[in-house]
Scaffold this active site. Structure first.
Site, mmCIF file in Angstrom:
data_model
loop_
_atom_site.group_PDB
_atom_site.id
_atom_site.type_symbol
_atom_site.label_atom_id
_atom_site.label_comp_id
_atom_site.label_asym_id
_atom_site.label_seq_id
_atom_site.Cartn_x
_atom_site.Cartn_y
_atom_site.Cartn_z
ATOM 1 N N HIS A 96 0.831 -1.209 0.000
ATOM 2 C CA HIS A 96 0.000 0.000 0.000
ATOM 3 C C HIS A 96 0.865 1.259 0.000
ATOM 4 O O HIS A 96 0.644 2.180 -0.801
ATOM 5 C CB HIS A 96 -0.912 -0.001 1.231
ATOM 6 N N GLU A 97 1.857 1.303 0.883
ATOM 7 C CA GLU A 97 2.729 2.481 0.936
ATOM 8 C C GLU A 97 3.552 2.616 -0.336
ATOM 9 O O GLU A 97 3.810 3.729 -0.803
ATOM 10 C CB GLU A 97 3.642 2.406 2.164
ATOM 11 N N HIS A 100 1.726 4.415 -2.977
ATOM 12 C CA HIS A 100 1.854 5.875 -2.958
ATOM 13 C C HIS A 100 3.099 6.322 -3.732
ATOM 14 O O HIS A 100 3.082 7.354 -4.417
ATOM 15 C CB HIS A 100 1.953 6.377 -1.517
ATOM 16 N N HIS A 104 3.210 8.796 -6.957
ATOM 17 C CA HIS A 104 4.109 9.942 -7.064
ATOM 18 C C HIS A 104 4.893 9.892 -8.368
ATOM 19 O O HIS A 104 5.007 10.898 -9.088
ATOM 20 C CB HIS A 104 5.059 9.945 -5.869
#
Length: 226
Positions: A96-97, A100, A104
């Site tokens: 999940h992280e 991100h 980006h």
């Protein structure tokens, strides 16, 4: 506006229940190992590599559920249990992280908008409580102070709602990649999905709570006090 206190209490109760459920689901999922035996750190590295994303640092931090991605430093910070864990929770959170980081790298617009709001929200948060308190105390003398507090709070509410698609999209990227690579088995995929969905609910509750509070202050400013 007594009914608003009912709304606040209801939102607070729901928030507590959602957080409690999240903790239980994450705890249960942490007991389910993944077939490849990869740690959360390994999952993040592999996901970055397979998506052609470079220049992202992965580090271990203290705390529970403190995992996050910082676009300003291009750093994925994973709590020690996730960083070193070899289970469904660790894999899901790490992916999940990393989602991100992929957002980006690919210029995902909601993430860009949220990143631009971070300095403003940080500034607003430092002043918010004092401005709102002064605004309520001095509402009859200087109503503009409360209006300023409402504007500051509106920024944080906007931030909460922009966060929703960012988090949901990151979770979907994580689930798609975990399923495609087979790092989480087909049998355990629903466990990972349940964990990430439960985490997303916390952001939904936070956004609703922020909106309800904003409306409350707006009604005070408009003089609709019972």
């Amino acid at each position: 506006m007594n009914y608003y206190w009912i709304v606040f209490i209801a939102v607070a109760l729901v928030s507590y229940l959602v957080q409690r459920r999240l903790n239980k689901i994450m705890s249960d999922a942490s007991k389910v190992g993944i077939s490849h035996g990869l740690r959360g750190k390994d999952v993040a590295e592999l996901m970055l590599s397979q998506n052609g994303v470079t220049g992202v640092r992965i580090k271990c931090i203290d705390g529970l559920l403190t995992d996050h991605y910082d676009p300003t430093t291009k750093t994925i910070s994973l709590s020690s249990d996730v960083y070193n864990g070899s289970n469904v929770t660790a894999a899901a959170v790490a992916a999940h992280e990393t989602g991100h980081a992929l957002q980006h790298a690919m210029g995902y617009q909601p993430l860009t908008m949220r990143s631009k709001l971070v300095p403003i929200v940080s500034f607003s948060s430092r002043l918010l409580s004092w401005v709102l308190l002064a605004g309520i105390i001095l509402i009859e003398l200087v109503p503009g102070i409360l209006l300023a507090g409402i504007c500051l709070f509106a920024v944080t509410t906007l931030f909460s709602f922009i966060t929703l698609p960012v988090e949901l999209n990151a979770s979907q990227r994580a689930l798609n990649w975990l399923g495609k690579t087979g790092i989480v088995s087909r049998a355990d995929a629903p466990v990972a999905e349940k964990a990430l969905r439960s985490a997303a609910y916390t952001y939904v509750v936070a956004a609703i709570s922020s909106l309800a509070t904003l409306i409350y202050y707006i009604l005070i400013f408009m003089g609709r006090r019972e």
